[in-house]
Design a protein around this motif. Sequence first.
Motif, PDB file in Angstrom:
ATOM      1  N   GLY A  83     -10.941 -11.469 -57.009  1.00  0.00           N
ATOM      2  CA  GLY A  83     -11.378 -11.966 -55.775  1.00  0.00           C
ATOM      3  C   GLY A  83     -12.246 -10.696 -55.042  1.00  0.00           C
ATOM      4  O   GLY A  83     -12.921 -10.530 -54.216  1.00  0.00           O
ATOM      5  N   HIS A  84     -12.191  -9.509 -56.232  1.00  0.00           N
ATOM      6  CA  HIS A  84     -12.924  -8.316 -55.810  1.00  0.00           C
ATOM      7  C   HIS A  84     -14.257  -8.726 -55.956  1.00  0.00           C
ATOM      8  O   HIS A  84     -14.677  -9.659 -56.872  1.00  0.00           O
ATOM      9  N   ALA A  85     -15.189  -8.212 -55.522  1.00  0.00           N
ATOM     10  CA  ALA A  85     -16.631  -8.281 -55.747  1.00  0.00           C
ATOM     11  C   ALA A  85     -17.642  -7.385 -56.433  1.00  0.00           C
ATOM     12  O   ALA A  85     -18.895  -7.088 -56.329  1.00  0.00           O
ATOM     13  N   ALA A  86     -16.899  -6.571 -57.262  1.00  0.00           N
ATOM     14  CA  ALA A  86     -17.418  -5.684 -58.110  1.00  0.00           C
ATOM     15  C   ALA A  86     -18.485  -6.072 -59.158  1.00  0.00           C
ATOM     16  O   ALA A  86     -18.055  -7.238 -59.764  1.00  0.00           O
ATOM     17  N   CYS A  87     -19.609  -5.381 -59.555  1.00  0.00           N
ATOM     18  CA  CYS A  87     -20.182  -6.069 -60.824  1.00  0.00           C
ATOM     19  C   CYS A  87     -19.615  -5.559 -61.877  1.00  0.00           C
ATOM     20  O   CYS A  87     -18.534  -4.900 -61.905  1.00  0.00           O
ATOM     21  N   PRO A  88     -19.815  -6.083 -63.125  1.00  0.00           N
ATOM     22  CA  PRO A  88     -18.985  -6.020 -64.231  1.00  0.00           C
ATOM     23  C   PRO A  88     -19.387  -4.490 -64.605  1.00  0.00           C
ATOM     24  O   PRO A  88     -20.358  -3.949 -64.361  1.00  0.00           O
ATOM     25  N   GLY A  89     -18.033  -4.052 -65.183  1.00  0.00           N
ATOM     26  CA  GLY A  89     -18.447  -2.634 -65.653  1.00  0.00           C
ATOM     27  C   GLY A  89     -18.312  -1.685 -64.404  1.00  0.00           C
ATOM     28  O   GLY A  89     -18.838  -0.369 -64.731  1.00  0.00           O
TER      29      GLY A  89
END
Lengths: 297, 391
Positions: free
Chosen positions: A17-23
Amino acid sequence: MPLTIRELPREKYVLPGHAACPGCPEAMGLRYVGMALGRRAILVIPAGCTSIIQGLSPGSGLAFPIINVAFASSDAVAAGASAAKEVLGEDAIVVVWAGDGATSDIGFATLSGAAERGDNIIHICVDNEAYMNTGIQRSSQTPRGAWTTTTWRGKAEPKKNMPLIMLSHGVPYVATASVAYPLDFIEKLRKAATIRGFKYIHLHAPCPVGWRFDPSETVEIARLAIETGMWVLFEAERGRVAISPPSRPYVDKSRRKPIVEYLKRQGRFRNITEELVKELEREVDEYWSILIKLSSQ
Amino acid sequence: MRLTLTGNYCVAYAVKLARVRVVSAYPITPQTTIVEKISEMVDEGEADIKMIRVESEHSALSAVYGAASAGVRSFTATSSHGLLYMHEMVWWVAQARIPLVMAVVTRTIGPPWNIWTDHHDIMGQRDTGWLIAMAENNQEVLDETIKLFKITEDPDVFLPGMIGLDAFVLSHTVEPVEVPDQDVVDSFLPERRQPYVIRAGDPLIMGNIPSDLVRNARMRWDVHLGLRNAETVIERVDQEWGKLTGRYHGGLTECYRCEDSKYIMMGIGSWVGDMRIAVDSLRDEGYPVGLLKIRYVRPFPVRRVYETVKGSKGVVVFDRSISAGSAGPLFLDVASHVQAMRLGIPVKNVVAGLAGVDVGYRDFELIVRRFVEEVEREGWVREFLEFYSGR
Ligand SMILES: Cc1ncc(C[n+]2csc(CCOP(=O)(O)OP(=O)(O)O)c2C)c(N)n1
Ligand code: SF4
């Protein structure tokens, strides 16, 4: 005894549910903060990528207590929260989690004030070397030669050296860290948590989106920064500098990889000139010689 | 205990009596003696307060916001450019629904540098969601500061509040003041209450991005409702204070000789004292004039204004600031509500006392006399907005 992975807690602080980009290096860093400080942490977070990474309210992808705050305000908010916890006799480690922009540009006076006063907080600068949240604009910590959306031909000025600036504040603890070396970062955080007063930890955080590399390579790029000597891991307790184990081999310049190996892996340096590479090499050497001098005192 | 105190010292005594635990501030004339006095109380062991001596006003409000979010009663004070420098955090604190109290020593904004009083600084914060009280005298400064802790920490309100006191006229002028005993204030002020407390181990997140904009919009509207609720709370708390100390200040407003008046003057701050004198002399001359002192700019006393002006023949609103390009901000509130209530009464705005220009009771007499005569003659006012810069 050095810390090993087996000893790390299993509770998770970065959740689905976090919204960080991949990597994303910031999401990695937050995971390590959770492992290091666990339920004792209160996070104060100014505007930046982590405002988004938290996910949507009500609810969140991070399991910390968090006060989101205005861009330039975080160390002062943290100072107040820390003072209140002391007044109330509650145990808490108040941590500022701020980008390079929030740390060294708009929030610089606030940071410097808290450091000078010795407020009992940990400031972590999560340094992805640009304003990523607003779309990759230059910050004072963008390196020389790097493309950003406000430096199309590459940044002309060198990276502001925040670790040395914080060292000059005479605070009890300054350290650098890298997302490629989580155990080193976690140990430094845990040490910082035992020290009273102002603690500064500068976390190098290569960002695939802003630096133009594949999201699978975050750790590799971060490691290359260490191996080329572009980023140096050290800690300074009461001003005494000690190069940290991952960087120790590179005290010997001959063991450092050429910095182009680091630069060529990142699209942001695509148009860098040979001249600028030479300039960067010179700056890396100069920085090392300062650190070596400081660490032998 | 009866003491002779400046307005600024009244603030300091109130902060101590309210058992504030964290204070943070940055020096600016004429606020500075508030924090100097509090520092002295701390150093002398008279007050158990943690001081955070920050490097800017933005940080001062940030620090008390952090302390208040973490669960303790907190206070700051500023003036003029300091308040403007805080502006981002002024919004932040209110929208986060964190109760705390700030004293604003109202001072002119530069350039040119000018330390004398006008109300541009505090009136510029009207839209932020804070309660905004304005004091006429030092007793009111002391009483209202103490009361604001109770009002802002009321669950029906849960918003921060400012107490405005005019530069030098109050801040640096001594008056005899009744200072209540600690046990009186202790019996009046409950333990700190607030909507949420940030604690280690409790993963509560304040301020991440909303998934639902309608919900976000409701939060905005709810700040408005909190201020409307404050109308009742201010009245109730003032009555409690009145019972306890014998000093009821009138809640949101105070009427001076308006019961049998036909014309109403309105104003905020220390020059209301001069307006009282003007009312008396105008009455002696036969002008049926009364005075409505606005004690709270926010929440704006809509009902009180309505009840006072309905049936009157004209209203003259004195502003010590101007919303450049429109009119005085107090007037804009009064006139729009009078219009919305279809009262059909002429409302005139006199903008005066800017940049610290002195305005005395003779000025008020002159202005009001002219206003009454014009309305009697013409039935209305030709120029609703007048800039008055002296006799
Ligand atoms: C006062 C103010 N100015 C500008 C912004 C817009 N803004 C939000 S985040 C951001 C950049 C953040 O950069 P950094 O601190 O490096 O963190 P990152 O996004 O890279 O994690 C900017 C400019 C803001 N929120 N507040
Ligand atoms: S832009 Fe970079 S730092 Fe920001 S969330 Fe994406 S990967 Fe992480």
